[in-house]
Design a protein around this motif. Structure first.
Motif, mmCIF file in Angstrom:
data_model
loop_
_atom_site.group_PDB
_atom_site.id
_atom_site.type_symbol
_atom_site.label_atom_id
_atom_site.label_comp_id
_atom_site.label_asym_id
_atom_site.label_seq_id
_atom_site.Cartn_x
_atom_site.Cartn_y
_atom_site.Cartn_z
ATOM 1 N N ASP A 19 0.852 -0.935 -0.036
ATOM 2 C CA ASP A 19 0.012 -0.011 -0.066
ATOM 3 C C ASP A 19 0.831 1.339 0.091
ATOM 4 O O ASP A 19 0.306 2.431 0.238
ATOM 5 C CB ASP A 19 -0.942 -0.043 1.307
ATOM 6 N N THR A 20 2.335 1.257 -0.341
ATOM 7 C CA THR A 20 3.150 2.288 -0.265
ATOM 8 C C THR A 20 3.615 2.576 -1.836
ATOM 9 O O THR A 20 3.786 1.622 -2.631
ATOM 10 C CB THR A 20 4.275 2.228 0.595
ATOM 11 N N ILE A 21 3.267 3.865 -2.110
ATOM 12 C CA ILE A 21 3.966 4.290 -3.619
ATOM 13 C C ILE A 21 4.946 5.270 -3.216
ATOM 14 O O ILE A 21 4.872 6.214 -2.577
ATOM 15 C CB ILE A 21 2.673 4.738 -4.230
ATOM 16 N N VAL A 22 6.056 5.151 -3.829
ATOM 17 C CA VAL A 22 7.149 6.165 -3.899
ATOM 18 C C VAL A 22 7.151 6.992 -5.499
ATOM 19 O O VAL A 22 7.287 6.041 -6.365
ATOM 20 C CB VAL A 22 8.616 5.578 -3.562
ATOM 21 N N ASP A 31 -4.774 3.441 -0.197
ATOM 22 C CA ASP A 31 -5.603 2.411 -0.296
ATOM 23 C C ASP A 31 -6.325 2.325 -1.657
ATOM 24 O O ASP A 31 -7.003 3.351 -2.046
ATOM 25 C CB ASP A 31 -6.558 2.462 0.974
ATOM 26 N N PHE A 32 -6.315 1.254 -2.263
ATOM 27 C CA PHE A 32 -6.908 0.902 -3.495
ATOM 28 C C PHE A 32 -8.219 0.069 -3.248
ATOM 29 O O PHE A 32 -8.033 -0.937 -2.776
ATOM 30 C CB PHE A 32 -6.139 0.115 -4.660
ATOM 31 N N SER A 33 -9.363 0.335 -4.015
ATOM 32 C CA SER A 33 -10.340 -0.667 -4.089
ATOM 33 C C SER A 33 -10.893 -0.500 -5.542
ATOM 34 O O SER A 33 -11.336 0.585 -5.874
ATOM 35 C CB SER A 33 -11.471 -0.220 -2.920
ATOM 36 N N GLU A 34 -11.377 -1.672 -5.869
ATOM 37 C CA GLU A 34 -11.892 -1.734 -7.417
ATOM 38 C C GLU A 34 -13.435 -1.865 -7.254
ATOM 39 O O GLU A 34 -13.911 -2.869 -6.195
ATOM 40 C CB GLU A 34 -11.342 -3.031 -7.997
ATOM 41 N N HIS A 35 -14.314 -0.850 -7.594
ATOM 42 C CA HIS A 35 -15.630 -1.207 -7.816
ATOM 43 C C HIS A 35 -16.385 -2.114 -8.722
ATOM 44 O O HIS A 35 -17.082 -2.990 -8.418
ATOM 45 C CB HIS A 35 -16.353 0.444 -7.634
ATOM 46 N N THR A 36 -15.813 -1.754 -9.810
ATOM 47 C CA THR A 36 -16.170 -2.611 -11.014
ATOM 48 C C THR A 36 -15.029 -2.793 -11.885
ATOM 49 O O THR A 36 -13.848 -2.108 -11.536
ATOM 50 C CB THR A 36 -17.409 -1.897 -11.743
#
Length: 166
Positions: A19-22, A31-36
């Motif tokens: 969950d870390t982006i540099v 925090d990523f969540s895919e809806h569709t």
């Protein structure tokens, strides 16, 4: 590490783990969540962002992404793409036609194109009869016909230039 070029202007170094982006040395928790399928919600620094993947071109390693109603074209390069670039081998997919040579000896039955005509990859160029079989000779890449060196009923030898391209 990845290199992301945004809208062909800004190039950023990106590293993603869990969950870390540099991005260019700056660290972000996300925090990523895919809806569709292709629709995401991203929460970072107490801000929510809606993202949608509109189009992906795997050959060019590009994607068109809509983030909060702003459209971005992103090209991604990994360490292997960078290595191929440093060796001068990054344009191997951009095949350029110069000459089309006969793959086998035979008789030209029909020429399907004309000089000056634009052809696309896999377009039929001519029919070559060899060993009593008709073989459709196709364009190996996109191009423009410069000159046609044979006509119907001409005999062709193996590796003889049949068509030249601009």
């Amino acid at each position: 590490m990845l290199k992301a070029t945004i809208n062909k202007k800004n190039t950023l170094e990106v590293n993603i783990s869990n969950d870390t982006i540099v991005i260019d040395g700056a660290t972000f928790e996300a925090d990523f969540s895919e809806h569709t399928s292709g629709m995401f919600n991203v929460i970072s620094n107490d801000r929510s962002h809606n993202a949608q993947i509109i189009e992906v071109n795997r050959e060019e390693k590009t994607a068109i992404i809509l983030v909060n109603n702003n459209k971005y074209t992103v090209q991604i390069k990994d360490k292997f793409d960078e290595l191929l670039h440093s060796l001068g081998m990054d344009n191997l997919n951009a095949h350029k036609m110069n000459d089309l040579k006969a793959p086998m000896p035979g008789l030209v039955l029909k020429v399907l194109i004309a000089e000056g005509q634009e052809v696309k990859k896999d377009d039929g160029l001519l029919i070559l009869e060899a060993m009593k079989m008709e073989n459709l000779i196709k364009a190996p890449a996109d191009g423009v016909v410069k000159s046609i060196k044979v006509k119907a009923q001409d005999k062709a030898e193996k590796n003889q230039v049949l068509i030249t391209f601009v």
